[in-house]
Scaffold this motif. Structure first.
Motif, PDB file in Angstrom:
ATOM      1  N   TYR A   5       0.833  -1.201   0.000  1.00 25.18           N
ATOM      2  CA  TYR A   5       0.000   0.000   0.000  1.00 25.18           C
ATOM      3  C   TYR A   5       0.874   1.260   0.000  1.00 25.18           C
ATOM      4  CZ  TYR A   5      -4.617  -2.167   0.836  1.00 25.18           C
ATOM      5  OH  TYR A   5      -5.798  -2.855   0.717  1.00 25.18           O
ATOM      6  N   ASP A   6       1.897   1.279   0.846  1.00 24.03           N
ATOM      7  CA  ASP A   6       2.760   2.456   0.939  1.00 24.03           C
ATOM      8  C   ASP A   6       3.618   2.641  -0.307  1.00 24.03           C
ATOM      9  OD1 ASP A   6       1.774   3.048   3.458  1.00 24.03           O
ATOM     10  OD2 ASP A   6       3.447   2.094   4.525  1.00 24.03           O
ATOM     11  N   ARG A   7       4.086   1.524  -0.876  1.00 25.87           N
ATOM     12  CA  ARG A   7       4.988   1.597  -2.024  1.00 25.87           C
ATOM     13  C   ARG A   7       4.303   2.215  -3.235  1.00 25.87           C
ATOM     14  NH1 ARG A   7       6.847  -3.189  -1.336  1.00 25.87           N
ATOM     15  NH2 ARG A   7       5.485  -4.248  -2.838  1.00 25.87           N
ATOM     16  N   GLY A   8       2.992   2.049  -3.346  1.00 24.16           N
ATOM     17  CA  GLY A   8       2.273   2.615  -4.479  1.00 24.16           C
ATOM     18  C   GLY A   8       1.646   3.962  -4.214  1.00 24.16           C
ATOM     19  N   SER A   9       1.833   4.522  -3.032  1.00 21.35           N
ATOM     20  CA  SER A   9       1.141   5.762  -2.660  1.00 21.35           C
ATOM     21  C   SER A   9       1.950   6.993  -3.032  1.00 21.35           C
ATOM     22  CB  SER A   9       0.884   5.785  -1.148  1.00 21.35           C
ATOM     23  OG  SER A   9       0.458   7.070  -0.738  1.00 21.35           O
ATOM     24  N   PRO A  10       1.340   7.991  -3.691  1.00 18.07           N
ATOM     25  CA  PRO A  10       2.040   9.255  -3.939  1.00 18.07           C
ATOM     26  C   PRO A  10       2.511   9.941  -2.666  1.00 18.07           C
ATOM     27  CG  PRO A  10       0.040   9.123  -5.256  1.00 18.07           C
ATOM     28  CD  PRO A  10       0.007   7.965  -4.310  1.00 18.07           C
ATOM     29  N   LEU A  11       1.833   9.711  -1.537  1.00  9.96           N
ATOM     30  CA  LEU A  11       2.242  10.354  -0.285  1.00  9.96           C
ATOM     31  C   LEU A  11       3.658   9.952   0.110  1.00  9.96           C
ATOM     32  CD1 LEU A  11      -1.017   9.883   1.842  1.00  9.96           C
ATOM     33  CD2 LEU A  11      -0.350  11.856   0.449  1.00  9.96           C
ATOM     34  N   THR A  12       4.073   8.780  -0.323  1.00 14.68           N
ATOM     35  CA  THR A  12       5.415   8.291   0.034  1.00 14.68           C
ATOM     36  C   THR A  12       6.516   9.086  -0.655  1.00 14.68           C
ATOM     37  OG1 THR A  12       4.470   6.070   0.302  1.00 14.68           O
ATOM     38  CG2 THR A  12       6.863   6.207   0.054  1.00 14.68           C
ATOM     39  N   TYR A  13       6.191   9.756  -1.760  1.00 15.72           N
ATOM     40  CA  TYR A  13       7.226  10.345  -2.609  1.00 15.72           C
ATOM     41  C   TYR A  13       7.111  11.862  -2.731  1.00 15.72           C
ATOM     42  CZ  TYR A  13       7.174   5.424  -3.862  1.00 15.72           C
ATOM     43  OH  TYR A  13       7.174   4.052  -3.801  1.00 15.72           O
ATOM     44  N   VAL A  14       6.330  12.489  -1.866  1.00 22.12           N
ATOM     45  CA  VAL A  14       6.095  13.933  -1.968  1.00 22.12           C
ATOM     46  C   VAL A  14       7.399  14.729  -1.927  1.00 22.12           C
ATOM     47  CG1 VAL A  14       5.150  15.900  -0.695  1.00 22.12           C
ATOM     48  CG2 VAL A  14       3.723  13.911  -1.135  1.00 22.12           C
ATOM     49  N   ASP A  15       8.340  14.298  -1.108  1.00 22.62           N
ATOM     50  CA  ASP A  15       9.564  15.078  -0.944  1.00 22.62           C
ATOM     51  C   ASP A  15      10.418  15.133  -2.203  1.00 22.62           C
ATOM     52  OD1 ASP A  15      10.169  12.385  -0.783  1.00 22.62           O
ATOM     53  OD2 ASP A  15      11.811  12.664   0.644  1.00 22.62           O
ATOM     54  N   LYS A  16      10.134  14.286  -3.196  1.00 18.19           N
ATOM     55  CA  LYS A  16      10.909  14.290  -4.440  1.00 18.19           C
ATOM     56  C   LYS A  16      10.312  15.225  -5.490  1.00 18.19           C
ATOM     57  CE  LYS A  16      12.325  10.298  -5.960  1.00 18.19           C
ATOM     58  NZ  LYS A  16      12.300   8.884  -6.427  1.00 18.19           N
ATOM     59  N   MET A  17       9.147  15.798  -5.206  1.00 16.91           N
ATOM     60  CA  MET A  17       8.475  16.643  -6.193  1.00 16.91           C
ATOM     61  C   MET A  17       9.306  17.866  -6.555  1.00 16.91           C
ATOM     62  SD  MET A  17       4.908  18.742  -5.790  1.00 16.91           S
ATOM     63  CE  MET A  17       4.674  20.241  -6.745  1.00 16.91           C
ATOM     64  N   GLN A  18       9.372  18.144  -7.867  1.00 16.11           N
ATOM     65  CA  GLN A  18      10.094  19.337  -8.329  1.00 16.11           C
ATOM     66  C   GLN A  18       9.290  20.197  -9.291  1.00 16.11           C
ATOM     67  OE1 GLN A  18      14.005  18.433  -9.896  1.00 16.11           O
ATOM     68  NE2 GLN A  18      14.509  17.037  -8.203  1.00 16.11           N
ATOM     69  N   GLY A  19       8.288  19.635  -9.962  1.00  5.44           N
ATOM     70  CA  GLY A  19       7.606  20.344 -11.034  1.00  5.44           C
ATOM     71  C   GLY A  19       6.383  21.108 -10.582  1.00  5.44           C
ATOM     72  N   ILE A  44      -2.382  17.452   0.597  1.00  8.53           N
ATOM     73  CA  ILE A  44      -2.058  18.842   0.950  1.00  8.53           C
ATOM     74  C   ILE A  44      -1.188  18.881   2.207  1.00  8.53           C
ATOM     75  CG2 ILE A  44      -3.043  21.017   1.776  1.00  8.53           C
ATOM     76  CD1 ILE A  44      -5.487  20.404  -0.046  1.00  8.53           C
ATOM     77  N   ASP A  45      -1.576  18.108   3.225  1.00  9.11           N
ATOM     78  CA  ASP A  45      -0.773  18.065   4.452  1.00  9.11           C
ATOM     79  C   ASP A  45       0.657  17.647   4.155  1.00  9.11           C
ATOM     80  OD1 ASP A  45      -2.412  19.006   6.414  1.00  9.11           O
ATOM     81  OD2 ASP A  45      -3.089  17.042   7.122  1.00  9.11           O
ATOM     82  N   ALA A  46       0.815  16.628   3.314  1.00 10.37           N
ATOM     83  CA  ALA A  46       2.155  16.134   2.999  1.00 10.37           C
ATOM     84  C   ALA A  46       2.949  17.157   2.200  1.00 10.37           C
ATOM     85  CB  ALA A  46       2.055  14.820   2.232  1.00 10.37           C
ATOM     86  N   LEU A  47       2.299  17.840   1.261  1.00 10.66           N
ATOM     87  CA  LEU A  47       2.986  18.863   0.464  1.00 10.66           C
ATOM     88  C   LEU A  47       3.423  20.040   1.336  1.00 10.66           C
ATOM     89  CD1 LEU A  47       0.598  18.815  -2.623  1.00 10.66           C
ATOM     90  CD2 LEU A  47       3.036  18.233  -2.686  1.00 10.66           C
ATOM     91  N   VAL A  48       2.564  20.427   2.259  1.00 15.93           N
ATOM     92  CA  VAL A  48       2.922  21.528   3.165  1.00 15.93           C
ATOM     93  C   VAL A  48       4.089  21.128   4.054  1.00 15.93           C
ATOM     94  CG1 VAL A  48       2.098  22.913   5.097  1.00 15.93           C
ATOM     95  CG2 VAL A  48       0.620  22.551   3.106  1.00 15.93           C
ATOM     96  N   ALA A  49       4.032  19.912   4.577  1.00 10.70           N
ATOM     97  CA  ALA A  49       5.116  19.444   5.440  1.00 10.70           C
ATOM     98  C   ALA A  49       6.442  19.403   4.702  1.00 10.70           C
ATOM     99  CB  ALA A  49       4.781  18.060   5.996  1.00 10.70           C
TER     100      ALA A  49
END
Length: 774
Positions: free
Chosen positions: A665-679, A701-706
């Protein structure tokens, strides 16, 4: 179900406006699209046909047509062979006593002798579709028209059906079952325990959404009994939807929604006599909250039922034969898979009930078998390395199976027939015309409504004679729509496959800008869905979605779509590689395909975007976050962000239980990879989404803000998963278009007005143009 999102081609109304200022009709370039033209003008509306029903074993059919005089629609009968036309029921005949307006027909049914017609009207939406409304019965000979339900409140009846002898109608009302005698008007209540949590004859949210079950009861072949599902939703937790806009204080709307790993409704099936009395419940083994009763029908006689039971993980489908008199059941077939199995909608009884048609992936492909009633023998009907995509019917007299498949190209759809005796005799009935061919076949298998379309060609519907596929007459021409589409400025499109390594080739399509120059480099936007068994790479008309993509190509953007592994029409192993890790393989494939396409000489690999809705939004997030070197922009609508937020049946079918597969479940979740976002990220969701809850977006949103990641956000108050209603769709695609042009084109801001139809200063003239009648 996280379904592929397809935009309707039935759009509303408004004019074309190009540039910063509104133009006169003479100055408007009709070859260019705008948001108003696509989503508001109505000029690309398709013709309609139906709902049509075959009569007299297929020698005739009925459909609805506007009344010649006055409001409403007539029910028209056509002789299938000659086309002779007759009005069977006029709009005047279905005008209630004392009223001047005829009933609005949403759907209709005929009694077996065609003397009675049951009209469904005044409907209301229940989750996906309008299944609650009023029912009226017209006696054609006497002209008597009356409403069913006695003193029932308006729009509270569901799934009304004639008894086999046509003398009674059964229906569901407020989660109870009733039978109404059409001669006397007497109403017999068959169940009296219906409530918000005891659901008789219909289903809760998750059964409807994920098992495609709405109508939960069946007349016996002799009309002397009714078999029905009962769900006990007590213990199913409620998810609260909050309406903040329709009153001064917020209103809470709780929905019984079992999230992955949580408690399901308990389901059971019973039989009650038509005169009422106690229900005999079937003794189906297993915990009713951890098994699903996915299908139920009478087993070719009034003494037995056939039931499909899925276990909680949905990797086993047990076919039970139930004896009504005793309630006892016996297992006649078990289908198993290490991943998941599919429910069978095509069980047809043969040879007076001694054999039946069954669909299974047991040999690695979706194929049709005939099986002995006791399960002792099974014969393959459709051999070959291909998937049967749809079973359309069985000719029991001549022993042919009719089905849709595309053995050599998953983007196409063709009609075939095969001998039921397993001899391997197969005939392709569709002529050699690339594209998608859909059929509604008559009961005698001699005729069919044939709908053909291709990628950039709107549909045409023709009546054809089978098996030679001889055209008889055209039912939907869409000539005006075709002319409008042909007049648009269009670049070339092509289907392709792309090698992503490790012997994996993915299918795709690409739309190129008008005046395409292979010596230039263009930005590219990928349209993605990618969910289990789905396809976006299809050679068929895409309606408003196609037109919107065309609008983007007119602004200099390449638009492409690729089907990753896990999608449909390429066999069991291709589909089920995603099991237990939704979002992992699919994301790898989309990123690899984008990298490969980014090396094409006319693609600007520094300006690559992706957009998707629902599962496609989930995929867009994963690709943007996990592969920041590939995408620069993602436009994401109503996404799942972690599968723990989604429902039991869909999620556990493909990912197992979260208690057993937390890592997957975690491996496929976008929440797991938020910190890699650049675009660049645009996130859109409706707060009234009862399917993919707004909770998904709030968690993101919570994850992006964090992670201190900036993004753009649009929420639509109280809009459901489809984000529609009033001006919503037009507003939404104006928003998406502006964002895409701003972030993918170097002169994006200069193109905005051209794409969207102008700014606020154009509203007055736009309204005047509408008032002039288009």
């Amino acid at each position: 179900m996280i379904r592929p999102f397809f935009l309707s081609i039935f759009v509303l109304a408004a004019p074309a406006v190009v540039g910063q200022h509104s133009l006169s009709a003479q100055e408007i370039d009709s070859t260019l699209l705008s948001i108003d033209r696509v989503f508001h003008s109505g000029e690309f509306r398709s013709e309609s046909f139906g709902p049509a029903q075959w009569l007299r074993n297929g020698t005739a059919y009925t459909t609805l047509e506007p009344a010649v005089a006055g409001p409403g629609r007539d029910i028209i009968e056509y002789d299938t062979r000659t086309g002779a036309r007759a009005v069977l029921v006029s709009a005047a005949a279905i005008t209630p006593p004392g009223d001047s307006v005829p009933l609005g027909i949403e759907d209709y049914q005929w009694s077996h002798d065609l003397e009675l017609v049951l009209i469904f009207t005044n409907t209301e939406r229940v989750w996906r579709t309008n299944t609650r409304g009023d029912y009226w019965v017209l006696e054609r000979a006497s002209g008597r028209l009356r409403k069913l339900g006695g003193q029932a409140a308006p729009s509270t009846l569901m799934f009304a059906k004639f008894s086999p002898d046509g003398r009674r109608v059964g229906y569901v009302r407020e989660n109870n079952l009733y039978i109404e005698d059409l001669r006397t008007g007497a109403i017999t209540q068959l169940t009296d325990d219906g409530s918000r949590t005891i659901i008789n004859g219909t289903f809760d949210w998750v059964y409807e959404e994920e098992l495609d079950l709405q109508d939960g009861w069946r007349w016996s072949p002799d009309g002397r009994a009714i078999a029905y599902w009962q769900l006990d939703a007590a213990g199913v937790r409620e998810f609260d939807l909050i309406n903040n806009t329709d009153s001064l204080y917020s209103k809470v709307f709780p929905v019984q929604y079992p999230k992955a790993g949580e408690t399901n409704s308990a389901a059971r099936i019973g039989v009650v006599r038509d005169s009422g009395g106690e229900t005999r419940w079937l003794s189906i083994p297993g915990d009713p909250r951890n098994n699903y009763l996915a299908r139920m029908e009478w087993a070719a006689n009034p003494e037995e039922l056939v039931i499909q039971q899925l276990n909680r993980l949905q990797n086993t489908n047990t076919l039970w034969l139930a004896h009504v008199a005793t309630g006892e059941v016996s297992s006649i077939l078990v289908d198993r898979d290490s991943a998941w199995v599919e429910v069978v909608d095509d069980l047809v009884w043969l040879n007076d009930g001694t054999r039946f048609v069954w669909v299974s992936e047991r040999d690695g492909w979706t194929h049709v078998y005939t099986v002995a009633r006791n399960g002792s023998s099974a014969s393959l009907v459709t051999p070959g390395d291909f998937d049967v995509l749809d079973v359309l019917g069985v000719d029991k007299d001549e022993e042919w199976l009719y089905y849709v498949a595309s053995p050599h190209d998953p983007s196409q759809r063709y009609l075939y027939r095969a001998r039921l005796d397993g001899s391997g005799t197969v005939e392709r009935l569709t002529p050699a015309q690339e594209g998608s061919h859909a059929y509604t076949i008559s009961p005698n298998r001699r005729w069919a409504f044939h709908t053909y379309s291709s990628f950039n060609t709107p549909p045409v519907m023709t009546l054809v004679r089978l098996p030679h596929h001889d055209p008889v007459r055209v039912l939907i021409h869409n000539q005006e729509l075709r002319q409008r589409v042909d007049a648009l400025r269009r670049g070339p499109h092509e289907f392709f496959n792309v090698d992503i390594g490790q012997d994996v080739r993915l299918n795709g399509w690409i739309m190129k800008p008008p005046g395409f120059d292979p010596g230039r480099q263009y930005p590219i936007l990928f349209y993605v869905y990618g969910g289990p068994g789905s396809q976006t790479v299809l050679d068929r008309w895409g309606g408003s979605r196609y037109l919107w993509h065309l609008l983007l190509t007119q602004r200099g953007i390449l638009v492409a779509s690729v089907d990753n592994r896990g999608t449909g029409a390429r066999g069991r192993d291709w589909r089920k590689i995603v099991y237990g890790q939704l979002g992992v393989v699919e994301t790898q494939d989309q990123a690899a395909a984008a990298r490969a396409i980014g090396r094409w000489p006319y693609v600007d690999s520094t300006r690559m975007g992706m957009w998707g809705w629902s599962y496609g939004g989930f995929m867009s997030l994963n690709t943007l976050f996990q592969h920041p070197d590939v995408l620069t922009t993602a436009v994401v609508v109503a996404p799942v962000t972690h599968w723990k937020f989604y429902d039991t049946i869909y999620t556990e079918r493909y990912n197992g239980l979260p208690q057993d597969n937390r890592a997957g479940y975690d491996r496929g979740s976008p929440l797991t990879y938020v910190d890699k976002m650049q675009g660049n990220l645009l996130l859109v969701h409706g707060t009234g989404d009862d399917n993919v809850h707004h909770q998904n977006t709030e968690a993101l949103i919570d994850a992006l803000v964090a992670a201190n990641k900036q993004f753009s956000l649009m929420t639509y108050p109280n809009r459901t998963h489809g984000i529609f209603g009033g001006n919503t769709r037009r507003h939404l695609f104006d928003l998406l278009t502006r964002y895409i042009l701003e972030h993918l084109t170097p002169n994006g801001s200069a193109d905005l007005a051209d794409a969207t139809g102008g700014g606020e200063e154009n509203q007055t003239e736009r309204s005047n143009t509408r008032a002039d009648g288009r």
